[in-house]
Design an enzyme around this catalytic site. Structure first.
Site, mmCIF file in Angstrom:
data_model
loop_
_atom_site.group_PDB
_atom_site.id
_atom_site.type_symbol
_atom_site.label_atom_id
_atom_site.label_comp_id
_atom_site.label_asym_id
_atom_site.label_seq_id
_atom_site.Cartn_x
_atom_site.Cartn_y
_atom_site.Cartn_z
ATOM 1 N N LYS A 50 29.494 14.871 11.691
ATOM 2 C CA LYS A 50 30.549 14.883 12.718
ATOM 3 C C LYS A 50 31.707 13.977 12.315
ATOM 4 C CE LYS A 50 27.271 15.841 16.441
ATOM 5 N NZ LYS A 50 26.489 15.322 17.574
ATOM 6 N N GLN A 94 25.117 9.885 20.573
ATOM 7 C CA GLN A 94 24.178 10.828 19.963
ATOM 8 C C GLN A 94 22.835 10.792 20.702
ATOM 9 O OE1 GLN A 94 24.949 13.028 17.652
ATOM 10 N NE2 GLN A 94 22.918 13.825 17.261
ATOM 11 N N ASP A 117 31.509 15.644 24.376
ATOM 12 C CA ASP A 117 30.311 16.488 24.414
ATOM 13 C C ASP A 117 30.366 17.462 25.599
ATOM 14 O OD1 ASP A 117 28.373 16.213 22.377
ATOM 15 O OD2 ASP A 117 27.722 14.276 23.175
HETATM 16 N N1 GUN Z 1 21.926 15.631 19.583
HETATM 17 C C1 GUN Z 1 21.750 16.897 19.138
HETATM 18 N N2 GUN Z 1 22.830 17.654 19.468
HETATM 19 C C2 GUN Z 1 23.687 16.842 20.120
HETATM 20 C C3 GUN Z 1 24.981 17.030 20.683
HETATM 21 O O1 GUN Z 1 25.565 18.127 20.681
HETATM 22 N N3 GUN Z 1 25.558 15.943 21.243
HETATM 23 C C4 GUN Z 1 24.937 14.733 21.278
HETATM 24 N N4 GUN Z 1 25.578 13.719 21.867
HETATM 25 N N5 GUN Z 1 23.731 14.529 20.766
HETATM 26 C C5 GUN Z 1 23.129 15.579 20.183
#
Ligand code: GUN
Length: 287
Positions: A50, A94, A117
């Protein structure tokens, strides 16, 4: 018939380039903060992907890694500091989080305007009523994939497998806003195969390896596979039995190389949207 295989990597690369150009044209440098608790290897890899994508799009990015034994109050204090920091446009914590921390408390502490998110109840509620919102990245990426492939959504029968708040529910909301006729199926649905066979658009997001068999897919259907599952023999597979579905579907997304890259590109879109909104530019409606 053999399906068109949807190349998520190529579509995502174009989308990331578009986001970079839009930010540059607007004369802004969006800023993303990613918070990670603990050293889980899979989470580390996701976070690195990311932040690397953000840097390549010309964004400012920071990763804050906190000790696995941090208290909920400690994490909430970090989130509040990022909320108050005028130099931060987007915040992503996360998941999953260690057991001493309630994920919902953390999600609800994030400023909804920085919630890239799209998990905050304010954004979920806005999406549910079709108001401008930050949209969860995976379903947003699926809608982009369908649009780029030229799949007709308005009026189509769509079936979403899985009702998670991260994928299934917002996916159903987005398809509804795009005028599909939506069925949200789940673990208690009677005769899942029969529901799937009615779908012109089938979105699988249940996290069960190759649950969807070839004969569950209607001729010509658009099949989007959100699942990422590791089999006992170490293979990475989706929720759809890909080789079986290929001769039935009209379009199909592979795993890997399908939805995954789209999720990251959507995160960049959300970060740019948050940055523009914070500077007074209104974000468009989700559909
Ligand atoms: N863990 C796995 N996928 C995601 C996501 O899309 N956002 C976040 N914050 N954590 C994740």
């Amino acid at each position: 018939m053999t399906a068109i295989v949807l190349d998520g990597r190529a579509v995502a690369a174009r989308l990331r380039a578009r986001v970079r150009d839009q930010a540059m044209a607007a004369g802004i440098v969006p800023s993303l903060a990613v918070v990670m608790v603990g050293e889980d290897a899979a989470s580390r890899l996701y976070v690195r992907n990311k932040t690397r994508a953000a840097a390549e799009a010309g964004f400012r990015e920071q990763t804050i890694i906190l000790s696995a034994d941090i208290s909920e109050a400690g994490l909430l204090a970090v989130v509040r500091r990022l909320n108050d920091d005028p130099g931060v446009d987007g915040i992503l914590v996360q998941l999953p989080l260690p057991s001493q921390i309630r994920p919902q408390a953390v999600i609800e502490a994030i400023d909804p305007g920085k919630d890239v998110d799209g998990f905050h109840p304010v954004n979920a509620g806005r999406l549910a009523i079709g108001r401008p919102a930050l949209i969860p990245c995976t379903p947003k990426g699926v809608m982009t994939m369908l649009r780029e492939a030229g799949v007709a959504v308005a009026g189509a029968r769509a079936v979403v497998l899985g009702r998670s708040s991260i994928v299934g529910r917002p996916m159903a909301a987005l398809l509804t806003l795009a005028d599909a006729t939506v069925t949200l199926a789940h673990s208690r649905t009677r005769d899942l195969a029969a529901e799937c066979r009615r779908a012109e658009i089938l979105i699988a997001a249940v996290g069960r390896a190759e649950l969807v068999r070839g004969d569950w897919v209607a001729p010509g259907a658009a099949v989007i596979d959100v699942g990422i599952n590791r089999t006992a023999d170490g293979r990475l597979v989706g929720d759809v039995a890909f080789a079986e579905a290929l001769p039935h579907a009209g379009w199909i997304s592979p795993v890997p190389g399908g939805v995954g890259p789209m999720t990251i590109a959507s995160l960049l879109e959300n970060t740019l949207a948050a940055a523009l909104a914070r500077r007074g530019v209104v974000v468009g409606c989700p559909a």
